[in-house]
Design a protein around this motif. Sequence first.
Motif, mmCIF file in Angstrom:
data_model
loop_
_atom_site.group_PDB
_atom_site.id
_atom_site.type_symbol
_atom_site.label_atom_id
_atom_site.label_comp_id
_atom_site.label_asym_id
_atom_site.label_seq_id
_atom_site.Cartn_x
_atom_site.Cartn_y
_atom_site.Cartn_z
ATOM 1 N N ARG A 149 0.839 -1.203 0.000
ATOM 2 C CA ARG A 149 0.000 0.000 0.000
ATOM 3 C C ARG A 149 0.874 1.253 0.000
ATOM 4 N NH1 ARG A 149 -1.636 3.247 3.974
ATOM 5 N NH2 ARG A 149 -0.930 1.794 5.560
ATOM 6 N N GLU A 150 1.937 1.256 0.781
ATOM 7 C CA GLU A 150 2.847 2.400 0.808
ATOM 8 C C GLU A 150 3.508 2.613 -0.555
ATOM 9 O OE1 GLU A 150 5.481 1.530 4.075
ATOM 10 O OE2 GLU A 150 3.835 1.681 5.530
ATOM 11 N N ALA A 151 3.885 1.537 -1.228
ATOM 12 C CA ALA A 151 4.465 1.641 -2.569
ATOM 13 C C ALA A 151 3.447 2.238 -3.538
ATOM 14 C CB ALA A 151 4.947 0.271 -3.053
ATOM 15 N N ILE A 197 -1.234 6.166 -6.137
ATOM 16 C CA ILE A 197 -2.334 5.220 -6.281
ATOM 17 C C ILE A 197 -2.937 4.989 -4.902
ATOM 18 C CG2 ILE A 197 -2.993 2.881 -6.979
ATOM 19 C CD1 ILE A 197 -0.386 2.921 -8.733
ATOM 20 N N GLU A 198 -4.238 5.250 -4.785
ATOM 21 C CA GLU A 198 -4.900 5.071 -3.498
ATOM 22 C C GLU A 198 -5.386 3.633 -3.356
ATOM 23 O OE1 GLU A 198 -8.749 6.818 -1.104
ATOM 24 O OE2 GLU A 198 -7.695 8.148 -2.489
ATOM 25 N N VAL A 199 -4.903 2.975 -2.328
ATOM 26 C CA VAL A 199 -5.285 1.601 -2.010
ATOM 27 C C VAL A 199 -5.566 1.564 -0.513
ATOM 28 C CG1 VAL A 199 -4.496 -0.801 -1.948
ATOM 29 C CG2 VAL A 199 -3.803 0.673 -3.838
ATOM 30 N N THR A 200 -6.666 0.954 -0.116
ATOM 31 C CA THR A 200 -6.959 0.848 1.313
ATOM 32 C C THR A 200 -6.074 -0.226 1.937
ATOM 33 O OG1 THR A 200 -8.667 -0.857 1.117
ATOM 34 C CG2 THR A 200 -9.379 1.463 0.905
ATOM 35 N N GLN A 228 -7.530 -3.607 1.095
ATOM 36 C CA GLN A 228 -7.279 -3.997 -0.302
ATOM 37 C C GLN A 228 -5.843 -4.494 -0.470
ATOM 38 O OE1 GLN A 228 -8.352 -0.210 -2.017
ATOM 39 N NE2 GLN A 228 -10.242 -1.045 -2.905
ATOM 40 N N ALA A 229 -4.902 -3.787 0.147
ATOM 41 C CA ALA A 229 -3.499 -4.178 0.026
ATOM 42 C C ALA A 229 -3.240 -5.512 0.711
ATOM 43 C CB ALA A 229 -2.610 -3.089 0.610
ATOM 44 N N ARG A 230 -3.826 -5.681 1.877
ATOM 45 C CA ARG A 230 -3.628 -6.942 2.588
ATOM 46 C C ARG A 230 -4.301 -8.095 1.859
ATOM 47 N NH1 ARG A 230 -3.699 -5.309 9.043
ATOM 48 N NH2 ARG A 230 -1.803 -4.043 8.916
#
Length: 109
Positions: free
Chosen positions: A54-56, A62-65, A68-70
């Motif tokens: 998510r940080e990347a 790019i917005e990712v919750t 979503q990332a997990r």
Amino acid sequence: MTLPENITETERTALDAAAFRRLVAHLDAHKEVQNIDLMLLADFCRNCLGDWWREAAAERGIEVTRDQARERVYGMPPAEWKAQYQGEASAEKIEAFKVKQAAKAASAG
């Protein structure tokens, strides 16, 4: 870090991505390895990988919750994975984790 001269930045990125996908697949194939085990042995877990992903994404606009990332790492919603595969951590592992976290906090401060 020194890479072979014939590897381009694009190729390095592709190799890094392939290694990440293989790590995620390896963790998926070894659901018996609990997050607390990973934290105790390697100081990271599936949640960490999702957070790093998510940080990347955020670094690239790019917005990712977090969920979503997990889910990218777990292959399903984290709550579903937890219900299906997460076992109860032993008191010894919980205590070892607390000791490790306290030592980490002490060295950071």
